[in-house]
Design an enzyme around this catalytic site. Structure first.
Site, PDB file in Angstrom:
ATOM      1  N   HIS A  87       1.748   4.447  -2.894  1.00  0.00           N
ATOM      2  CA  HIS A  87       1.883   5.911  -2.731  1.00  0.00           C
ATOM      3  C   HIS A  87       3.247   6.378  -3.233  1.00  0.00           C
ATOM      4  CE1 HIS A  87      -1.767   6.895  -0.599  1.00  0.00           C
ATOM      5  NE2 HIS A  87      -1.505   6.125   0.442  1.00  0.00           N
TER       6      HIS A  87
ATOM      7  N   HIS B 273       0.837  -1.206   0.000  1.00  0.00           N
ATOM      8  CA  HIS B 273       0.000   0.000   0.000  1.00  0.00           C
ATOM      9  C   HIS B 273       0.873   1.257   0.000  1.00  0.00           C
ATOM     10  CE1 HIS B 273      -3.598   2.435   1.246  1.00  0.00           C
ATOM     11  NE2 HIS B 273      -2.641   3.206   1.729  1.00  0.00           N
ATOM     12  N   GLU B 274       1.796   1.338   0.941  1.00  0.00           N
ATOM     13  CA  GLU B 274       2.628   2.534   1.030  1.00  0.00           C
ATOM     14  C   GLU B 274       3.542   2.659  -0.182  1.00  0.00           C
ATOM     15  OE1 GLU B 274       1.827   4.745   2.997  1.00  0.00           O
ATOM     16  OE2 GLU B 274       0.534   3.524   4.281  1.00  0.00           O
TER      17      GLU B 274
ATOM     18  N   HIS C  72       3.388   6.692  -6.892  1.00  0.00           N
ATOM     19  CA  HIS C  72       2.638   7.882  -7.309  1.00  0.00           C
ATOM     20  C   HIS C  72       3.535   9.120  -7.227  1.00  0.00           C
ATOM     21  CE1 HIS C  72      -1.549  10.044  -6.926  1.00  0.00           C
ATOM     22  NE2 HIS C  72      -1.020  10.183  -8.125  1.00  0.00           N
TER      23      HIS C  72
END
Length: 684
Positions: free
Chosen positions: A477, A473-474, A480
């Site tokens: 990010h 998940h991190e 991104h």
């Protein structure tokens, strides 16, 4: 590192160019004493730059106003990028004291900037003449965002309202800092020592982590802290119900222990001031104000989404509660199922239904292997490669990689994975430097911070499957941020609507469950053998196990957040929280994932206030987006990966979230994709 007084006879490292590898911050040369004078100079330079723009006698142009604003905070970005990352990942009393001083100063400086009438007149004039300026799409987007930012910050207010709003925002900044520091203090100070007789039911990996936590505190034996990586598995495995209760109550009481670290008064004042802020700006409620620029737009749209999920999730959770109660009674424990019982009996039920043993599973999820899995997935999707760097960082546990695409340098990625008392709880992605190419090709320095339990020296660091999902998940990010390809810092990387920012991260989680990823990287810590297919099949079959529980605890938090900011601010926040949950029919054995006194997403700052729903809003999209890959039969479909790169991961805030998603997928999804992904029936 970062201790002792700075030698003021040498130049402050923030006030010179950083010439080391990739212009990384020279962490080894920075002391805590350097921050305050660096910030003083940064405020001075930023204020001078803003005044120069505002007072420019030349007519406003895009270059001398918007471009100039984007370049006005160079030193401030440099200093703040280091300081605020450290206050979250490696705090100490000196940094906390400076943070308390800085928070209201930043709020006041921001108000001073947006209330500068001459400056706003230039932005406003460009905005209203934008059709005649022959702007590119990105320039137009940035101009519109600047104008919206000024208006929403009060640039058009007059008289008493104009004087009052800066006072409100300054006080809110002080309260947010106090809330987060109180929470960190409670998390840092509480721990529970365990003797050999207190280890019933604990698997070896948890004993090792508890022993490491004790060693960190200079203690013998074993320690359970309020780090989720320790307390969650303790609640899952400990056969000692009295100890589970003690640990759970401490976990739930963070920020609510009375005394100097109690957060209830902070919450009360924060909610009242947010409502006042919204009213000053012409909105009925803070939720109306906060949601206007998001994808959801209105509180009604948010509540509709949450309630579509709430009823199916509650029904599933109530059915599971009945089964868990039976298991508890079979154990000879009478009475009602309590919150500290749920995880323990859910683990027993999972083992019975899926023949899945966490202790058998966990050796296959080594931290280093899961990092490599995340890297390899990025390579297969986007062509990135990761190369370890030997450079000084801010803590001995942090490590860094250069990220390349072919021969091109894309970013520096820093991973800081282990829990420690100086680090706030949770997991997050941040950056020391943002990507932009306004006047040079500036590549980002991005950091992932997690709180995984650290194994004793010489033993492998093992993750739960949920930990591995958090890592992915991190890292979503981080991608991104690292793949960002925009001109303007304002729209770089994760600078997007709050209910869109979780899409790249939650979508990336799906690749962890791709069988060939697990077959390659889920390898036994001792033997190196790949995870057996039978065990892998059981793991994937159980992915939606206990989904009623996890959906209820999350959605309850989101609904309380929304209600707090949609109604009259409560005099007694805890009483109002209880009233909201009673009205929802909250299952008795489940608590909110984040009770109000430790709801850092909402009260440590404005980030997720009225916006905790955004994880679920993004989940509607991420379920639909990964379905696009599944429909092709190839989770690494090159054509889709290219579209994902161009319209989601590299696009930053070039366009509204709905437009970016539609460019990738063709249309916006419905909530059905989320319910299907969670294994929940459609809402009646």
């Amino acid at each position: 590192m970062f201790s002792g007084a700075s030698d003021m006879s040498t130049q402050n490292p923030f006030l010179s160019d950083w010439s080391g590898p990739f212009a990384l911050p020279p962490f080894a040369q920075i002391s805590d004493a350097d921050f305050a004078p660096a910030f003083e100079e940064a405020f001075k330079q930023s204020r001078a730059a803003i005044n120069e723009i505002a007072d420019n006698p030349e007519p406003a142009s895009y270059a001398n106003t918007i471009d100039a604003l984007e370049q006005a905070d160079g030193l401030m970005d440099k200093v703040a990028g280091v300081f605020f990352n450290l206050t979250g990942a490696d705090s100490n009393p000196e940094r906390e004291a400076l943070q308390r001083d800085l928070s209201p100063r930043f709020a006041s400086f921001s108000s001073e900037t947006v209330m500068n009438e001459a400056l706003f007149a230039r932005v406003d004039g460009l905005y209203h003449n934008r059709e005649a300026l022959n702007l590119g799409a990105e320039q137009l987007r940035v101009l519109e965002l600047y104008h919206r930012m000024f208006v929403r910050a009060g640039a058009q207010l007059e008289g008493a309202a104009k004087a009052r709003l800066p006072e409100v925002t300054k006080r809110l900044a002080e309260l947010g800092t106090a809330f987060s520091q109180n929470l960190l203090a409670d998390e840092r100070e509480w721990f529970m020592e365990l003797g050999e007789n207190d280890l019933d039911g604990l698997p070896d990996f948890l004993k090792a982590a508890a022993k490491s936590a004790a060693q960190e505190r200079g203690l013998e034996g074993y320690v359970i802290t309020l780090s989720r990586s320790l307390i969650a598995p303790f609640l899952q495995f400990s056969a000692r119900r009295n100890l589970r209760e003690k640990a759970y109550i401490a976990w739930g009481k963070r920020g609510e222990n009375g005394g100097k670290t109690d957060n209830i008064d902070i919450v009360r004042e924060t909610l009242a001031l947010r409502q006042e802020r919204a009213n000053l700006l012409g909105y009925d409620t803070f939720a109306d104000f906060k949601l206007e620029p998001e994808m959801a737009k209105t509180p009604e749209a948010v509540r509709e989404l949450l309630m579509a999920v709430w009823e199916p999730a509650k029904a599933a959770a109530n059915a599971d509660a009945a089964r868990l109660t039976e298991l508890m009674h079979d154990d000879g424990v009478n009475g009602d199922l309590e919150p500290w019982d749920w995880r323990y009996y859910a683990e027993k039920l999972r083992a019975a239904e899926y023949d899945l043993d966490e202790a058998e599973l966990k050796p296959y999820f080594q931290l280093d292997q899961m990092i490599e899995a995340a890297f390899d997935t990025a390579n297969r999707l986007f062509g990135l490669t990761f190369h370890a760097l030997d450079v000084p960082l801010y803590h001995k546990d942090a490590r860094a990689w250069e990220v390349r695409k072919g021969d091109r340098h894309m970013a520096v990625f820093i991973g800081d994975y282990f829990a420690r008392s100086s680090k706030r709880s949770g997991a997050w992605c941040s950056r020391f430097r943002a990507q932009s190419n306004l006047d040079a090709d500036i590549r980002p320095i991005t950091v992932n911070v997690c709180n995984f339990a650290k194994a004793p020296e010489g033993e492998p660091n093992l993750l739960t499957f949920d930990d591995a999902r958090t890592l992915f998940h991190e890292f979503g990010h981080a991608l991104h941020s690292m793949l960002s390809d925009v001109h303007y810092p304002m729209i770089s990387g994760t600078s997007v609507a709050r209910d869109f920012v979780e899409l790249p991260s939650q979508l990336y989680e799906h690749w962890l469950s791709v069988p060939d990823v697990l077959e390659k990287y889920a390898r036994h810590a001792e033997t190196g053998a790949p995870i057996p297919k039978a065990l892998l099949d059981k793991l994937l079959a159980a992915e939606n196990f206990d989904m009623g529980f996890s959906t209820v605890e999350y959605t309850a938090s989101a609904l309380v957040d929304l209600a707090f900011h949609s109604d009259t601010p409560p005099v007694d926040p805890l009483a109002r929280q209880a009233e909201i949950l009673k009205g929802l029919g909250m299952p008795a054995a489940i608590r909110m994932r984040h009770a109000t006194p430790h709801f850092a997403h909402v009260f440590s700052g404005d980030g997720y206030s009225s916006g905790y729903y955004s994880y679920m809003w993004s989940e509607v999209m991420d379920a639909d987006a990964f379905a696009a890959f599944e429909e092709t039969g190839d989770p690494f479909n090159p054509e889709l990966a290219a579209k994902l790169h161009d319209h989601i991961y590299s696009a930053g805030g070039k366009a509204e979230g709905a437009d970016l998603y539609t460019a990738f997928r063709g249309s916006l999804p419905k909530v059905d994709a989320l319910l299907k992904g969670r294994g929940l029936p459609p809402a009646p």
